[in-house]
Structures are given as structure tokens and as C-alpha cells.
Scaffold this active site. Structure first.
Site, mmCIF file in Angstrom:
data_model
loop_
_atom_site.group_PDB
_atom_site.id
_atom_site.type_symbol
_atom_site.label_atom_id
_atom_site.label_comp_id
_atom_site.label_asym_id
_atom_site.label_seq_id
_atom_site.Cartn_x
_atom_site.Cartn_y
_atom_site.Cartn_z
ATOM 1 N N HIS A 241 0.406 -7.711 -4.288
ATOM 2 C CA HIS A 241 -0.400 -6.867 -3.698
ATOM 3 C C HIS A 241 -0.458 -5.452 -4.062
ATOM 4 O O HIS A 241 -1.483 -5.166 -4.512
ATOM 5 C CB HIS A 241 0.078 -6.729 -1.979
HETATM 6 C C1 BDR Z 1 2.394 -5.827 2.013
HETATM 7 O O1 BDR Z 1 3.550 -6.334 2.640
HETATM 8 C C2 BDR Z 1 4.683 -6.218 1.943
HETATM 9 O O2 BDR Z 1 5.440 -7.347 2.065
HETATM 10 C C3 BDR Z 1 4.308 -6.231 0.358
HETATM 11 O O3 BDR Z 1 5.138 -5.500 -0.359
HETATM 12 C C4 BDR Z 1 2.865 -5.402 0.582
HETATM 13 O O4 BDR Z 1 2.960 -4.173 0.721
HETATM 14 C C5 BDR Z 1 1.501 -7.162 2.001
HETATM 15 O O5 BDR Z 1 0.954 -7.486 3.166
#
Ligand code: BDR
Ligand code: CA
Length: 311
Positions: A241
Site C-alpha cells: 500500500h
Molecule cells: C493501510 O493500513 C495499514 O495497515 C497499512 O500500513 C496501510 O497504510 C492499508 O489499509
């Protein structure tokens, strides 16, 4: 000319990869890393940020601890994704570089006030608590911010934490609302994009094949959370992400999206933290965000691997 950025983060393995991507990129000057509670509580996120800087040989980077809980709601964490430490997957030495004195929010305010208008880009990779608190306390910093490029939200992919909401926005919807209503130019990397940059065996092995401690750590982290994501989504690999935010700064042409209205749900418990994105332009509400939908995944991984290889 380098671009000045502040990374606001809750590491997290994918946050770690994003930070390393920034530190491996000479186009970017990381003015500081501000930590927030999110994936794991603040003491761990502010420790993990320093573990990552030391792994990259960058003890000089300023790391600040910020808000320990969301503006109004109790903190929700995600150890079930990231492990107990937030950085499970490889054992790394405890950091010896100190946290900076002072609060992350004060650092944000003081730095932005000292810089010329439009000189600094903010890169939030976690819940938006620090950024919203700074904007509330010092509204004069808003025109100083070039843009906010953030990971959060979803439209077509809907939710990963509740059926309707993505983790970063769900954890602190009130903070997200402040940021989305701020009038500051926003670029949003929602799940619609991040679920398209999936790890594959070949991509993970390319990190490992770099033959460096950083390449080995990135491969170990991606291996770790791949297991969780593959079980959850039944997909081929795990989404990276947060590195999408930094990749956009380096190669914006890898991404495609629409400049649309995005509002944050803060009332309904059922859909709390949903990013209500007017993708089809069915309202007259003002456009406040460049909301991404497509990414060149191959180009993304090439860039990431090459930059991780520089560390
Ligand atoms: C986001 O949530 C976190 O767990 C990850 O680091 C990312 O920023 C994805 O939904
Ligand atoms: Ca994150």
C-alpha cells in the site's frame, strides 16, 4: 532540485518499504518522519521508524513521536496484519538513534511555518491524526503545504477493516474529515490502486537477489504479510500500500485517477470511515482530491527494486 517531504507514518512493513523508497531516492529530501499510532501503538511506531532509518544507514533522519490516539475514537490497531512488533518478519537490532525532542505536531507546524509557501509535500501513510491536529492548531500552515499525497480510503474495493472502510481512514475518521475538507491539494492512493501492486514470488525474490541487508529485510517483510493477505483475499500476493505514495512523487505517470469529490463518513457506525468518492460525478460537491484508480504495477516494482538496491 530535490523535493522536500515529511513522512507521517505508523510502521508497519509497507510503511517501512515506503520510507526506504524515499531514502533511496535522491530526488527527495526527507525533512523528518512523524510517527502516529495506527498499525501498532505509538511507542512501537516511533521505535520502528528508527529501526528502518538505521537499516538504511540514515541515523541523521529526524524522527518524532506524535499523537498516541485518534482525535475522538479509541485506537484500533492491526497486529493481526503486521505482527506484534508491527515489523514482524525479520529480527532487526533495537535502534540506538534517539527520538527527537518535541512533539511531531509541533515539528510539522514549525517546519511548515519556516518554509516558503508550497515548499513541502506531506506524505501520510497512516491515520491522519497528526496532520489534522497540526491543521486545527495552526490553520496558517495550510497554504504552506504544496500537496498532501496520502494512502487511505477505497471506492471500488470498499473496505479492508470494516466492510465499508479502509484502515487508515477508519482508525481516525474525524482527522480524515479535517484533511479532506482543508482545501489543500490532495492526492489519494486508495485500495483501488494498492490492491493492484501485488507481490509475486518473482518480485519478492528480486528484492532478496539484491544481496543487501535492506533487500533481505524487504523480502522478509513482504513474505511475512503476504501470508495474511493471500489467506484474506485469496489473491496472488500482498498489496504494498504505502510505497504507492512515494512512487507517485517519483513517477506520477505510473498512476491514473480522477479529480473528484471525496467525503468522509463520520456519523454511521456501520460505515464509519468510508471514503464516499463521487467517481461518477453524480453530485455538485466540490472536487477536493485526485483519487487514483490505476497503476502500472510492473513499472512500480521496477522503480521500487531499483531504489531499494541503492541502499
Ligand atoms: C493501510 O493500513 C495499514 O495497515 C497499512 O500500513 C496501510 O497504510 C492499508 O489499509
Ligand atoms: Ca501505514
Amino acid at each position: 532540485m530535490t523535493r522536500k517531504i515529511i513522512i507521517d507514518t505508523d510502521p508497519g512493513q509497507d510503511d517501512a518499504v515506503a520510507i526506504l523508497l524515499a531514502l533511496g531516492s535522491p530526488e527527495l529530501e526527507v525533512l523528518g518522519i512523524t510517527c502516529v499510532a495506527g498499525n501498532v501503538p505509538l511507542p512501537l511506531t516511533s521505535k520502528n521508524a528508527r529501526v528502518i532509518c538505521e537499516l538504511a544507514g540514515r541515523r541523521d533522519v529526524k524522527v518524532f513521536a506524535g499523537c498516541e490516539k485518534p482525535l475522538q475514537r479509541p485506537l484500533v490497531t492491526a497486529e493481526y496484519v503486521h505482527g506484534k512488533t508491527g515489523l514482524d518478519g525479520i529480527e532487526l537490532p533495537a535502534p540506538t538513534m534517539p527520538l527527537q525532542d518535541g512533539h511531531a505536531v509541533d515539528f510539522l507546524i514549525e517546519t511548515l511555518r519556516a518554509e516558503a509557501p508550497g515548499a513541502v509535500t506531506l506524505c501520510p501513510l497512516g491515520p491522519l491524526t497528526n496532520i489534522a491536529t497540526a491543521l486545527q492548531r495552526a490553520p496558517d500552515i495550510a497554504p504552506k503545504i504544496a500537496e498532501i499525497v496520502l494512502m487511505g480510503g477505497a471506492y471500488f474495493e470498499v473496505g479492508n477493516t470494516t466492510p465499508a472502510a479502509e484502515f487508515n481512514i477508519h482508525v481516525d475518521p474525524q482527522a480524515a474529515e479535517i484533511v479532506f475538507k482543508s482545501g489543500i491539494p490532495l492526492v489519494v492512493m486508495p485500495l483501488d490502486v494498492t490492491h493492484k501492486v501485488l507481490t509475486t514470488r518473482a518480485r519478492v525474490e528480486a528484492f532478496r537477489a539484491l544481496g543487501t541487508p535492506v533487500g533481505h529485510a524487504v523480502a522478509s517483510w513482504t513474505d511475512f504479510f503476504e501470508r495474511f493477505d493471500m489467506a484474506k483475499y485469496g489473491s496472488q500476493g500482498a498489496p504494498l500500500h504505502d510505497p504507492c505514495v512515494i512512487a507517485y512523487l517519483l513517477r506520477p505517470e505510473l498512476f491514473e485517477g480522477r479529480h473528484i469529490n471525496v467525503e468522509i463518513e463520520t456519523q454511521s457506525e456501520l460505515t464509519m470511515g468510508m471514503t464516499v468518492a463521487d467517481w461518477w460525478g453524480v453530485t455538485d460537491r466540490p472536487r477536493n482530491a485526485m483519487f487514483m484508480g490505476k497503476v502500472d504495477a510492473e513499472g512500480f516494482y521496477q522503480l521500487l527494486t531499483e531504489r531499494i538496491g541503492r541502499l
